[in-house]
Design a protein around this motif. Structure first.
Motif: not given
Length: 315
Positions: A11, A14-15, A18, A40-41, A45, A49, A57
Protein backbone atom coordinates in the motif's frame (compact mmCIF):
# COMPACT_ATOMS: atom_id res chain seq x y z
CA UNK A 1 16.32 -11.01 1.42
CA UNK A 2 13.20 -11.40 -0.73
CA UNK A 3 10.49 -12.01 1.80
CA UNK A 4 7.03 -11.27 0.53
CA UNK A 5 5.90 -7.70 0.95
CA UNK A 6 3.30 -7.05 3.61
CA UNK A 7 -0.02 -5.45 2.67
CA UNK A 8 1.14 -2.25 4.39
CA UNK A 9 4.34 -2.19 2.30
CA UNK A 10 2.39 -2.76 -0.93
CA UNK A 11 0.00 0.00 0.00
CA UNK A 12 2.84 2.37 0.88
CA UNK A 13 4.64 1.64 -2.39
CA UNK A 14 1.43 2.19 -4.39
CA UNK A 15 0.75 5.54 -2.68
CA UNK A 16 4.35 6.67 -2.94
CA UNK A 17 4.71 5.83 -6.63
CA UNK A 18 1.32 7.31 -7.54
CA UNK A 19 2.02 10.59 -5.67
CA UNK A 20 5.42 10.94 -7.39
CA UNK A 21 3.96 10.15 -10.83
CA UNK A 22 1.17 12.71 -10.29
CA UNK A 23 3.75 15.25 -9.21
CA UNK A 24 5.57 14.92 -12.53
CA UNK A 25 2.26 15.34 -14.39
CA UNK A 26 0.58 18.22 -12.58
CA UNK A 27 3.28 20.11 -10.68
CA UNK A 28 1.14 20.35 -7.54
CA UNK A 29 2.82 19.88 -4.15
CA UNK A 30 3.67 16.36 -3.01
CA UNK A 31 1.23 16.67 -0.12
CA UNK A 32 -1.68 17.47 -2.46
CA UNK A 33 -0.67 14.60 -4.70
CA UNK A 34 -0.58 12.21 -1.75
CA UNK A 35 -4.24 13.16 -1.21
CA UNK A 36 -4.99 12.37 -4.88
CA UNK A 37 -3.01 9.11 -4.62
CA UNK A 38 -5.16 8.02 -1.64
CA UNK A 39 -8.28 8.87 -3.65
CA UNK A 40 -6.94 6.78 -6.56
CA UNK A 41 -6.39 3.75 -4.31
CA UNK A 42 -9.80 4.24 -2.68
CA UNK A 43 -11.62 4.31 -6.02
CA UNK A 44 -9.46 2.13 -8.31
CA UNK A 45 -7.50 -0.33 -6.15
CA UNK A 46 -10.21 -1.68 -3.88
CA UNK A 47 -8.75 -5.20 -3.77
CA UNK A 48 -5.52 -3.97 -2.24
CA UNK A 49 -7.29 -1.54 0.11
CA UNK A 50 -9.71 -4.15 1.41
CA UNK A 51 -6.86 -6.47 2.42
CA UNK A 52 -5.46 -3.71 4.65
CA UNK A 53 -6.37 -3.12 8.30
CA UNK A 54 -6.94 0.39 9.61
CA UNK A 55 -3.41 0.29 11.07
CA UNK A 56 -1.94 -0.83 7.70
CA UNK A 57 -3.68 2.06 5.98
CA UNK A 58 -2.66 4.68 8.53
CA UNK A 59 0.95 3.50 8.53
CA UNK A 60 1.08 3.46 4.72
CA UNK A 61 -0.15 7.08 4.76
CA UNK A 62 2.37 8.03 7.47
CA UNK A 63 5.31 6.45 5.65
CA UNK A 64 4.25 8.02 2.33
CA UNK A 65 4.00 11.42 3.99
CA UNK A 66 7.45 11.04 5.55
CA UNK A 67 8.85 9.81 2.21
CA UNK A 68 7.45 12.87 0.42
CA UNK A 69 9.03 15.17 3.02
CA UNK A 70 12.39 13.99 1.70
CA UNK A 71 11.40 15.24 -1.77
CA UNK A 72 10.26 18.67 -0.77
CA UNK A 73 11.03 21.26 1.90
CA UNK A 74 7.80 21.88 3.79
CA UNK A 75 6.76 24.46 6.34
CA UNK A 76 6.83 23.45 9.98
CA UNK A 77 3.04 23.38 10.38
CA UNK A 78 2.80 20.78 7.60
CA UNK A 79 4.67 18.23 9.74
CA UNK A 80 2.43 15.42 10.91
CA UNK A 81 2.05 14.51 14.58
CA UNK A 82 4.07 11.32 15.25
CA UNK A 83 1.81 8.32 15.79
CA UNK A 84 3.41 7.66 19.20
CA UNK A 85 1.85 10.95 20.42
CA UNK A 86 -1.50 10.20 18.77
CA UNK A 87 -1.61 6.71 20.25
CA UNK A 88 -0.87 7.95 23.79
CA UNK A 89 -3.60 10.63 23.40
CA UNK A 90 -6.00 7.92 22.23
CA UNK A 91 -5.06 5.78 25.20
CA UNK A 92 -5.73 8.68 27.61
CA UNK A 93 -9.12 9.40 25.99
CA UNK A 94 -9.99 5.72 26.40
CA UNK A 95 -8.88 5.70 30.05
CA UNK A 96 -10.76 8.87 31.02
CA UNK A 97 -13.93 8.10 29.02
CA UNK A 98 -14.07 4.35 28.99
CA UNK A 99 -17.78 4.20 29.87
CA UNK A 100 -18.80 6.17 26.76
CA UNK A 101 -19.94 4.09 23.80
CA UNK A 102 -20.19 7.11 21.47
CA UNK A 103 -17.89 10.12 21.39
CA UNK A 104 -17.75 13.38 19.49
CA UNK A 105 -14.07 14.31 19.28
CA UNK A 106 -12.96 17.70 17.96
CA UNK A 107 -9.39 18.20 16.72
CA UNK A 108 -8.13 21.81 16.85
CA UNK A 109 -5.72 22.78 14.05
CA UNK A 110 -5.95 19.21 12.78
CA UNK A 111 -3.44 19.43 9.92
CA UNK A 112 -3.54 16.45 7.58
CA UNK A 113 -5.66 14.47 10.07
CA UNK A 114 -2.97 12.02 11.24
CA UNK A 115 -3.50 12.80 14.94
CA UNK A 116 -7.24 12.06 14.67
CA UNK A 117 -6.48 8.88 12.68
CA UNK A 118 -4.06 7.65 15.38
CA UNK A 119 -6.57 8.43 18.15
CA UNK A 120 -9.30 6.60 16.20
CA UNK A 121 -7.10 3.52 15.91
CA UNK A 122 -6.97 3.20 19.72
CA UNK A 123 -10.72 3.79 20.12
CA UNK A 124 -11.82 1.29 17.49
CA UNK A 125 -14.39 -0.28 19.84
CA UNK A 126 -16.23 3.01 20.42
CA UNK A 127 -18.41 4.84 17.92
CA UNK A 128 -16.52 8.04 17.14
CA UNK A 129 -17.50 11.13 15.18
CA UNK A 130 -14.52 13.38 14.46
CA UNK A 131 -14.72 17.14 13.88
CA UNK A 132 -11.47 18.42 12.34
CA UNK A 133 -10.77 22.17 12.14
CA UNK A 134 -7.91 23.22 9.83
CA UNK A 135 -7.32 26.59 8.17
CA UNK A 136 -4.77 25.42 5.58
CA UNK A 137 -6.75 24.43 2.45
CA UNK A 138 -4.12 21.91 1.29
CA UNK A 139 -4.09 20.09 4.63
CA UNK A 140 -7.87 20.16 5.07
CA UNK A 141 -8.26 18.57 1.60
CA UNK A 142 -5.69 15.89 2.45
CA UNK A 143 -7.62 15.06 5.63
CA UNK A 144 -10.81 14.54 3.57
CA UNK A 145 -8.90 12.12 1.30
CA UNK A 146 -7.43 10.42 4.40
CA UNK A 147 -10.91 9.91 5.89
CA UNK A 148 -12.05 8.16 2.69
CA UNK A 149 -8.87 6.12 2.50
CA UNK A 150 -9.20 4.97 6.14
CA UNK A 151 -13.01 4.73 5.84
CA UNK A 152 -13.57 6.53 9.13
CA UNK A 153 -15.91 9.51 9.67
CA UNK A 154 -14.21 12.92 9.64
CA UNK A 155 -16.25 16.13 9.43
CA UNK A 156 -13.64 18.59 8.16
CA UNK A 157 -14.16 22.33 8.74
CA UNK A 158 -11.74 24.34 6.56
CA UNK A 159 -11.47 27.38 8.82
CA UNK A 160 -9.25 29.14 11.34
CA UNK A 161 -9.68 27.21 14.62
CA UNK A 162 -9.42 30.44 16.64
CA UNK A 163 -12.46 31.97 14.91
CA UNK A 164 -15.95 31.08 16.29
CA UNK A 165 -16.49 27.35 15.79
CA UNK A 166 -19.42 25.82 13.89
CA UNK A 167 -20.09 23.22 16.61
CA UNK A 168 -20.17 22.93 20.40
CA UNK A 169 -20.70 20.24 23.01
CA UNK A 170 -17.86 17.94 22.01
CA UNK A 171 -17.19 15.29 24.68
CA UNK A 172 -13.49 15.41 23.87
CA UNK A 173 -11.12 17.90 22.24
CA UNK A 174 -7.66 16.86 21.10
CA UNK A 175 -5.00 18.98 19.46
CA UNK A 176 -1.30 19.23 18.71
CA UNK A 177 -1.32 23.00 19.11
CA UNK A 178 0.74 25.14 16.72
CA UNK A 179 3.02 27.49 18.64
CA UNK A 180 3.38 31.14 17.77
CA UNK A 181 1.66 34.50 17.54
CA UNK A 182 -1.88 34.95 16.20
CA UNK A 183 -2.10 37.85 13.73
CA UNK A 184 -5.83 38.76 14.02
CA UNK A 185 -5.84 41.10 17.02
CA UNK A 186 -9.54 42.00 16.60
CA UNK A 187 -10.41 38.35 17.29
CA UNK A 188 -7.92 37.72 20.10
CA UNK A 189 -9.09 40.86 21.95
CA UNK A 190 -12.57 39.30 22.16
CA UNK A 191 -11.09 36.31 24.00
CA UNK A 192 -10.14 35.75 27.63
CA UNK A 193 -6.60 34.68 26.68
CA UNK A 194 -5.96 37.49 24.19
CA UNK A 195 -3.27 39.99 25.25
CA UNK A 196 -4.15 43.66 25.69
CA UNK A 197 -1.22 44.74 23.54
CA UNK A 198 0.49 43.12 20.57
CA UNK A 199 -0.20 39.73 19.04
CA UNK A 200 -1.49 37.01 21.36
CA UNK A 201 -0.15 33.44 21.59
CA UNK A 202 -2.03 31.17 19.20
CA UNK A 203 -1.49 28.18 21.53
CA UNK A 204 -3.15 30.05 24.44
CA UNK A 205 -6.13 30.98 22.24
CA UNK A 206 -6.46 27.38 21.05
CA UNK A 207 -6.61 26.18 24.67
CA UNK A 208 -9.49 28.62 25.19
CA UNK A 209 -11.19 27.42 22.00
CA UNK A 210 -10.81 23.81 23.12
CA UNK A 211 -12.56 24.57 26.42
CA UNK A 212 -15.28 26.59 24.61
CA UNK A 213 -15.97 23.66 22.24
CA UNK A 214 -16.44 21.18 25.10
CA UNK A 215 -19.71 20.27 26.74
CA UNK A 216 -19.68 20.70 30.50
CA UNK A 217 -17.47 18.09 32.21
CA UNK A 218 -15.95 17.17 28.81
CA UNK A 219 -12.20 16.66 28.49
CA UNK A 220 -9.42 18.31 26.48
CA UNK A 221 -6.17 16.43 25.73
CA UNK A 222 -3.78 18.99 24.25
CA UNK A 223 -0.16 18.75 23.12
CA UNK A 224 1.49 21.96 24.37
CA UNK A 225 5.06 23.23 24.91
CA UNK A 226 6.52 21.73 28.11
CA UNK A 227 7.47 25.25 29.24
CA UNK A 228 3.94 26.66 28.76
CA UNK A 229 3.66 27.61 32.45
CA UNK A 230 6.85 29.68 32.38
CA UNK A 231 7.48 33.17 31.04
CA UNK A 232 5.26 36.19 30.56
CA UNK A 233 1.43 36.21 30.51
CA UNK A 234 1.37 32.90 32.33
CA UNK A 235 -0.87 34.26 35.13
CA UNK A 236 -3.57 34.93 32.54
CA UNK A 237 -3.40 31.29 31.38
CA UNK A 238 -3.35 29.91 34.93
CA UNK A 239 -6.36 32.04 35.92
CA UNK A 240 -8.33 30.90 32.87
CA UNK A 241 -7.55 27.22 33.54
CA UNK A 242 -8.46 27.59 37.24
CA UNK A 243 -11.72 29.45 36.49
CA UNK A 244 -13.05 27.40 33.57
CA UNK A 245 -11.64 23.91 34.14
CA UNK A 246 -10.42 21.35 36.61
CA UNK A 247 -6.85 20.63 35.56
CA UNK A 248 -6.30 16.88 35.57
CA UNK A 249 -2.79 16.13 34.38
CA UNK A 250 0.39 17.52 32.87
CA UNK A 251 2.38 14.70 31.30
CA UNK A 252 5.80 15.29 29.75
CA UNK A 253 6.25 13.36 26.51
CA UNK A 254 9.49 11.35 26.12
CA UNK A 255 12.44 13.64 25.40
CA UNK A 256 13.58 11.18 22.70
CA UNK A 257 10.73 12.45 20.48
CA UNK A 258 12.20 15.97 20.29
CA UNK A 259 15.36 17.53 18.88
CA UNK A 260 16.20 19.31 22.13
CA UNK A 261 14.75 20.22 25.52
CA UNK A 262 13.44 23.56 24.20
CA UNK A 263 11.30 21.77 21.61
CA UNK A 264 9.87 19.33 24.16
CA UNK A 265 6.10 18.99 24.47
CA UNK A 266 3.70 17.76 27.11
CA UNK A 267 0.07 16.65 27.26
CA UNK A 268 -2.24 19.00 29.17
CA UNK A 269 -5.47 17.33 30.33
CA UNK A 270 -8.34 19.63 31.34
CA UNK A 271 -11.94 18.95 32.34
CA UNK A 272 -14.50 21.69 31.72
CA UNK A 273 -16.20 22.73 34.96
CA UNK A 274 -19.78 21.73 35.66
CA UNK A 275 -21.53 22.83 38.84
CA UNK A 276 -22.04 19.98 41.32
CA UNK A 277 -20.40 17.47 38.96
CA UNK A 278 -16.72 18.21 38.47
CA UNK A 279 -14.47 18.51 41.49
CA UNK A 280 -10.87 19.57 42.03
CA UNK A 281 -8.36 16.75 41.79
CA UNK A 282 -4.73 16.34 42.72
CA UNK A 283 -3.10 17.10 39.36
CA UNK A 284 -1.18 14.14 37.96
CA UNK A 285 2.34 15.32 37.08
CA UNK A 286 4.41 12.65 35.37
CA UNK A 287 7.00 11.93 32.71
CA UNK A 288 5.78 9.51 30.05
CA UNK A 289 8.72 7.11 29.58
CA UNK A 290 10.15 6.21 26.19
CA UNK A 291 7.75 3.77 24.50
CA UNK A 292 10.73 1.54 23.72
CA UNK A 293 11.15 0.62 27.40
CA UNK A 294 8.04 -1.48 28.16
CA UNK A 295 8.89 -1.97 31.84
CA UNK A 296 9.04 1.76 32.57
CA UNK A 297 5.92 2.28 30.49
CA UNK A 298 4.07 -0.33 32.58
CA UNK A 299 5.14 1.63 35.67
CA UNK A 300 3.62 4.81 34.19
CA UNK A 301 0.36 2.96 33.44
CA UNK A 302 0.21 1.69 37.03
CA UNK A 303 0.67 5.25 38.36
CA UNK A 304 -2.07 6.49 36.02
CA UNK A 305 -4.46 3.72 37.11
CA UNK A 306 -3.79 4.42 40.79
CA UNK A 307 -4.41 8.14 40.19
CA UNK A 308 -7.67 7.37 38.29
CA UNK A 309 -8.90 5.10 41.11
CA UNK A 310 -8.26 7.88 43.66
CA UNK A 311 -9.55 10.84 41.63
CA UNK A 312 -12.20 9.32 39.34
CA UNK A 313 -13.32 6.24 41.27
CA UNK A 314 -16.26 5.48 38.96
CA UNK A 315 -14.05 5.29 35.83
Amino acid sequence: MTQEETVMEKLFKTLDEKAKALNEDNGQSFIENLGLAMEHVYTSERDLLEQATLQDRRKAFQFSYLSLLQQEEIQANHQITPDSIGLILGFLVKRFLKDKEELHIADMASGAGHLSASVHEVLSEQKIMHHLVEVDPVLSRVSVHLANFLEIPFDVYPQDAIMPLPFEDAEVVVGDLPIGYYPVDERSQQMALGFEEGHSFSHFLLIEQAVTALKKSGYAFLVVPSNIFEGSNVKQLQNFIATETEMQAFLNLPSTLFKNEKARKSILVLQKKETNVTKPVEVLLANIPDFKSPQQFQGFLQDLNTWMDQNHPQN
